[in-house]
Design a protein around this motif. Structure first.
Motif, short mmCIF file in Angstrom:
data_model
loop_
_atom_site.label_atom_id
_atom_site.label_comp_id
_atom_site.label_asym_id
_atom_site.label_seq_id
_atom_site.Cartn_x
_atom_site.Cartn_y
_atom_site.Cartn_z
N TRP A 65 -3.43 1.17 -5.49
CA TRP A 65 -3.42 2.50 -4.88
C TRP A 65 -2.63 2.47 -3.57
O TRP A 65 -3.20 2.53 -2.48
CB TRP A 65 -4.86 2.98 -4.64
CG TRP A 65 -5.56 3.18 -5.94
CD1 TRP A 65 -5.58 4.30 -6.72
CD2 TRP A 65 -6.31 2.19 -6.66
NE1 TRP A 65 -6.28 4.08 -7.87
CE2 TRP A 65 -6.74 2.79 -7.86
CE3 TRP A 65 -6.64 0.86 -6.41
CZ2 TRP A 65 -7.50 2.10 -8.80
CZ3 TRP A 65 -7.39 0.17 -7.34
CH2 TRP A 65 -7.82 0.79 -8.52
N PRO A 66 -1.30 2.40 -3.66
CA PRO A 66 -0.48 2.33 -2.44
C PRO A 66 -0.61 3.58 -1.58
O PRO A 66 -0.34 3.54 -0.38
CB PRO A 66 0.95 2.17 -2.98
CG PRO A 66 0.89 2.71 -4.38
CD PRO A 66 -0.47 2.37 -4.88
N GLU A 67 -1.05 4.69 -2.18
CA GLU A 67 -1.17 5.94 -1.41
C GLU A 67 -2.44 5.98 -0.57
O GLU A 67 -2.59 6.87 0.28
CB GLU A 67 -1.15 7.15 -2.36
CG GLU A 67 -2.37 7.28 -3.28
CD GLU A 67 -2.24 6.52 -4.59
OE1 GLU A 67 -2.78 7.00 -5.60
OE2 GLU A 67 -1.60 5.44 -4.60
N ALA A 68 -3.36 5.05 -0.78
CA ALA A 68 -4.61 5.04 -0.01
C ALA A 68 -4.34 4.62 1.44
O ALA A 68 -3.60 3.67 1.70
CB ALA A 68 -5.61 4.09 -0.65
N SER A 69 -4.94 5.34 2.38
CA SER A 69 -4.73 5.06 3.80
C SER A 69 -5.32 3.71 4.18
O SER A 69 -6.45 3.38 3.80
CB SER A 69 -5.38 6.15 4.66
OG SER A 69 -4.76 7.39 4.44
N PHE A 205 -10.44 6.44 -0.01
CA PHE A 205 -9.68 7.05 -1.11
C PHE A 205 -10.64 7.34 -2.24
O PHE A 205 -11.07 6.45 -2.97
CB PHE A 205 -8.55 6.12 -1.57
CG PHE A 205 -7.58 6.79 -2.50
CD1 PHE A 205 -6.62 7.66 -2.01
CD2 PHE A 205 -7.63 6.55 -3.86
CE1 PHE A 205 -5.72 8.29 -2.86
CE2 PHE A 205 -6.75 7.17 -4.72
CZ PHE A 205 -5.79 8.05 -4.22
N GLY A 210 -9.05 12.11 -3.37
CA GLY A 210 -8.10 11.27 -2.65
C GLY A 210 -8.55 11.02 -1.23
O GLY A 210 -9.66 10.55 -0.99
N GLU A 211 -7.69 11.36 -0.26
CA GLU A 211 -8.00 11.12 1.15
C GLU A 211 -9.30 11.81 1.54
O GLU A 211 -9.49 13.01 1.33
CB GLU A 211 -6.86 11.64 2.02
CG GLU A 211 -7.04 11.43 3.51
CD GLU A 211 -6.87 9.98 3.93
OE1 GLU A 211 -7.25 9.65 5.06
OE2 GLU A 211 -6.36 9.17 3.12
#
Length: 443
Positions: A65-69, A205, A210-211
């Motif tokens: 999950w590269p989009e996870a902060s 995440f 998501g966020e």
């Protein structure tokens, strides 16, 4: 290489399976849920991974999950009983932390290890099944505390400190909060009222939105923050949380007020009795199995070590198993666990240490960290590597030496304390000034 049956497709089971597959082992992974079942599961613990464990998951190809902060800083607020803010510690993490919904992780992880060649078997495993598997595999590793396996691993009375829960727990995942009201929440935030309540606000995440933020509440049983026992839903729990925050951490109220639960199932409540169990269980046939993760070491979530400890343990044993030539006897497995415990004990000591009241030396370190970012960074490193906190955070003489090496002397500490005292007096005066007199607020 050998054959292994891994019972449980949680953090320890997936990490161990991925590592041994990479080493050439034949892995059979037993899960009581399918990948889709994991996705449809109730909310699970926050399970924030710190630095080294994040990197190891990525090295195994399990960071999907590269989009996870990533969390790069932690901000801690320490409060007094009258709701005054004593001081804050704001410092960077040496390596980023990451919290991804375990429903996503376990579902994707189960599919991924199967894609890499593991045989995945869905179903509940009992003691009779373990006997059969132990006869047909070089080793069986139990990483999950299934109800069917309750009592399999004997409690270790020497390494187990507690016999009763030390905190009442509540967790809820939220979105829709007011970030503008508290920009500190772009990173991790801790709110502590010693002896009463700890609240952790973790960038998260979430499977559904998501966020988001995962909020973990640790309340001293019977204390002012212990109000979640009758909660029956995420929405109800969030309303109780808002009430607790209004009463004890009012500076967080604006951030939290518009928040909503990410789904009806993303909440947990309960209590945990921390325990360390003996790592090898002998089956009725005389064969044996190894325990890893929460099956043998269960800590209170206060120090955020559950998934981190499971990852460290799985990594250690994957390396030891892959390097070993010969049978995996009960004696050899116990020796390896004892070797792991030489470092692993610090995780339990860290968790149990935070459950105890803060002593004067620990308060002094935290006060120094509020003025010195480098000390705060060293303090936060304990979440990644608990051994790095010893002995200086838990031994008075070592604390004094630690501060002296960083040129923090008695006069510096006196100056810090005077600053805190002046700040607290200012807050008290401000509240008195705003208090209505005879029904009319003073100007």
């Amino acid at each position: 290489m050998g054959t292994i049956a891994v019972i449980g497709a949680g953090q320890a089971g997936l990490v161990l399976s991925a590592a041994l597959l990479r080493a050439g082992w034949r892995v059979t992974l037993y899960s009581d849920r399918t990948a889709d079942d994991h996705l449809d599961d109730r909310g699970r613990p926050t399970a924030c991974l710190f630095g080294d464990q994040v990197e190891y998951e990525a090295d195994l190809g399990l960071s999907l999950w590269p989009e996870a902060s990533r969390v790069r800083r932690i901000h801690l607020d320490l409060f007094t009983d009258d709701r005054s803010l004593a001081f804050s510690v704001d410092a960077p993490l040496r390596k980023p932390a990451l919290a991804v919904d375990q429903r996503l992780k376990f579902s994707a992880g189960l599919r991924e290890v199967e894609r890499r060649g593991a045989s995945v078997v869905i179903g509940t495993v009992g003691v009779d099944d373990l006997d059969r598997l132990a006869a047909s595999h070089d080793l069986v590793v139990v990483t999950a505390g299934h109800k069917s396996l309750t009592g399999l691993f004997e409690r270790d009375p020497v390494r187990s400190v507690h016999s009763e829960p030390q905190r009442s727990l509540f967790m809820v995942n939220i979105h829709g909060y007011d970030m503008a009201a508290r920009p500190e929440h772009r990173e991790g935030v801790f709110s502590f009222l010693p002896g009463t309540l700890e609240v952790f606000w973790i960038p998260f995440f979430d499977k559904d939105v998501g966020e988001s933020r995962s909020i973990v509440v640790e309340a001293t049983p019977g204390g002012r923050g212990d109000r979640f026992g009758d909660v029956t839903s995420a929405d109800e729990g969030l309303e109780v949380l808002k009430s607790v925050v209004d009463d004890l951490f009012p500076h967080e109220s604006e951030f939290l007020r518009p928040a909503r639960a990410t789904s009806p199932v993303t909440w947990i409540k309960g209590q945990i009795v921390p325990v360390v169990r003996k790592p090898v269980a002998v089956l009725p046939s005389g064969r044996h199995v190894l325990g890893l993760g929460d099956a043998v070491v269960l800590n209170d979530p206060l120090a955020g070590q559950g998934a981190n400890n499971a990852t460290r343990m799985a990594r250690f044993f994957a390396e030891e198993l892959a390097a070993h030539e010969g049978p995996f006897t009960a004696a050899w497995l116990t020796e390896r666990f004892d070797e792991w415990w030489e470092r692993g004990c610090y995780t339990s000591d860290f968790s149990n240490g935070l459950l105890a009241p803060l002593n004067d030396e620990q308060k002094t370190v935290m006060l120094a960290a509020s003025r010195r970012e480098d000390i705060g960074e060293q303090l936060w490193e304990g979440f990644n590597d608990p051994s790095s906190l010893f002995p200086w955070f838990f031994d008075a003489a070592a604390t004094r030496e630690f501060l002296a090496r960083r040129n923090v002397g008695r006069l510096d500490l006196l100056r810090y304390k005077l600053g805190v005292g002046a700040n607290l007096l200012g807050q008290k005066a401000s509240r008195l000034f705003r208090r209505p007199l005879g029904g009319t607020a003073t100007p």
